[in-house]
Design a protein around this motif. Sequence first.
Motif, PDB file in Angstrom:
ATOM      1  N   LYS A 169       0.827  -1.215   0.000  1.00  0.00           N
ATOM      2  CA  LYS A 169       0.000   0.000   0.000  1.00  0.00           C
ATOM      3  C   LYS A 169       0.860   1.264   0.000  1.00  0.00           C
ATOM      4  N   THR A 170       1.732   1.362   1.011  1.00  0.00           N
ATOM      5  CA  THR A 170       2.488   2.605   1.182  1.00  0.00           C
ATOM      6  C   THR A 170       3.439   2.828   0.001  1.00  0.00           C
ATOM      7  N   THR A 171       4.081   1.765  -0.440  1.00  0.00           N
ATOM      8  CA  THR A 171       4.989   1.888  -1.589  1.00  0.00           C
ATOM      9  C   THR A 171       4.229   2.345  -2.824  1.00  0.00           C
ATOM     10  N   PHE A 195      -1.088   3.638  14.353  1.00  0.00           N
ATOM     11  CA  PHE A 195      -0.601   2.798  15.450  1.00  0.00           C
ATOM     12  C   PHE A 195       0.910   2.581  15.397  1.00  0.00           C
ATOM     13  N   ARG A 196       1.436   2.464  14.194  1.00  0.00           N
ATOM     14  CA  ARG A 196       2.863   2.173  14.084  1.00  0.00           C
ATOM     15  C   ARG A 196       3.618   3.432  13.679  1.00  0.00           C
ATOM     16  N   ALA A 197       4.584   3.816  14.502  1.00  0.00           N
ATOM     17  CA  ALA A 197       5.397   4.996  14.181  1.00  0.00           C
ATOM     18  C   ALA A 197       6.119   4.766  12.854  1.00  0.00           C
ATOM     19  N   GLU A 201       6.267   7.127   9.554  1.00  0.00           N
ATOM     20  CA  GLU A 201       7.565   7.617   9.064  1.00  0.00           C
ATOM     21  C   GLU A 201       7.807   7.202   7.619  1.00  0.00           C
ATOM     22  N   GLN A 202       7.387   5.992   7.283  1.00  0.00           N
ATOM     23  CA  GLN A 202       7.556   5.499   5.901  1.00  0.00           C
ATOM     24  C   GLN A 202       6.802   6.411   4.917  1.00  0.00           C
ATOM     25  N   LEU A 203       5.595   6.792   5.302  1.00  0.00           N
ATOM     26  CA  LEU A 203       4.815   7.676   4.433  1.00  0.00           C
ATOM     27  C   LEU A 203       5.423   9.078   4.410  1.00  0.00           C
ATOM     28  N   ALA A 243      -5.307   8.623   1.467  1.00  0.00           N
ATOM     29  CA  ALA A 243      -5.215   8.106   2.840  1.00  0.00           C
ATOM     30  C   ALA A 243      -4.603   6.713   2.829  1.00  0.00           C
ATOM     31  N   ASP A 244      -3.486   6.577   3.527  1.00  0.00           N
ATOM     32  CA  ASP A 244      -2.816   5.282   3.667  1.00  0.00           C
ATOM     33  C   ASP A 244      -3.314   4.633   4.963  1.00  0.00           C
ATOM     34  N   THR A 245      -3.897   3.471   4.871  1.00  0.00           N
ATOM     35  CA  THR A 245      -4.437   2.828   6.079  1.00  0.00           C
ATOM     36  C   THR A 245      -3.533   1.677   6.525  1.00  0.00           C
TER      37      THR A 245
HETATM   38 MG   LIG Z   1       2.008   0.647   4.853  1.00  0.00          MG
END
Ligand SMILES: [Mg+2]
Length: 365
Positions: A169-171, A195-197, A201-203, A243-245
């Motif tokens: 998704k994020t990529t 929930f995940r830092a 940060e990746q986004l 929106a990245d979920t």
């Molecule tokens: Mg992701």
Amino acid sequence: MFSFLRRKLFSSSPAPEPAPELAQDSPAAEPVAAPTPPDPTLLPAVVTAPEPAPAPAARGSWLQKLKAGLQRTGSSIAQVFTGTKIDDALYEELEAALLMADAGVGATEYLLEALKQRVKDTRCTDPAGVKALLAEVLAELLAPLEGALQIGATQPTVMMVAGVNGAGKTTSIGKLTRHLAEQDSKVLLAAADTFRAAAREQLAVWADRNRVEIVSQEGGDPAAVCFDAVSAGKARGCDVVIADTAGRLATQLHLMDELRKIRRTLGRAMEGAPHEVLLVVDGNTGQNAFTQVKAFDEAIGLTGLIVTKLDGTAKGGVLAAIALWVRERVAQGKPAVPVYFIGVGEKLEDLQTFSAREFAQALLS
Ligand SMILES: [Mg+2]
Ligand SMILES: Nc1nc2c(ncn2[C@@H]2O[C@H](COP(=O)(O)OP(=O)(O)OP(=O)(O)O)[C@@H](O)[C@H]2O)c(=O)[nH]1
């Protein structure tokens, strides 16, 4: 690829308004963060430096990657046609090869029936000819999966992106953002994986690399982040809000409820939003990808798909199963669910628009 994307991706969109200041209209709103400086350890492997627009040859190299990725499947289907006779054994072998390629029972039956009819109609007499006819019927089956992502009908165009953990998704959002930004679309990202830092940060790294804004919040409600992002997108005259979920399984009911809430909240932030509800599926997961499509569609009503990792050992036949499902939907008067993009690697140019004919040829080459 870029000019290809330009051609297929956009509808004519009005020039964006000059950006006004962000309206802080929600108490939960965290101001739109300035792009976070990238932490080099978090940089996605996808990009090492901003790349120039790929040359036209890039699409050719993408096809090579797709072919290489699908080779396992493709070569086993192609082997069916190396004999000299068209007989029951050939069709039985083809049936087994299609099932092995994860086309599923329904699409395999559909393809065999359509192929036999085509062989009869054309009075085809050699197996090589049958292979060419299979490429035709497969491309026809896959055709309803073709569709161009429309940007610009509303401002902003709001997209939400969902999928199981690690699907890409994020990529994919990062790659898409780059292409949109290069086309002078003003993009704003919403980090709804609160929930995940590392996820935020990746986004943020992608936002920074593409010089686009990001709305992010530590912990808290992903739906609130989405609300804030759309409010900010409207106030700032953005063309696209994505929106990245967080990744989730369709069987995690409370997490699927959360996705429904995000969807509803986007609609509250802007009438008609989300304009696109995209599911990212990992092409390597075969029939499982098809199960995910049906389950996520039931929960949040999908408008499009991104199929990633077709450069791996992908069992690309699953697209035939998804295409048959889409055909049945369309026959019932429901909208199609196109594959807007396919991912064939981790580089920027590895996100490509889907072509039924090219895919069919790659699968059978
Ligand atoms: Mg992701
Ligand atoms: N080979 C290949 N790798 C890909 C592709 N798309 C994504 N990846 C890789 O897949 C891994 C997971 O990608 P992410 O974008 O983090 O996946 P995600 O769905 O956002 O994951 P979660 O947020 O943890 O659910 C990364 O290592 C990506 O580089 C692709 O098309 N091909």
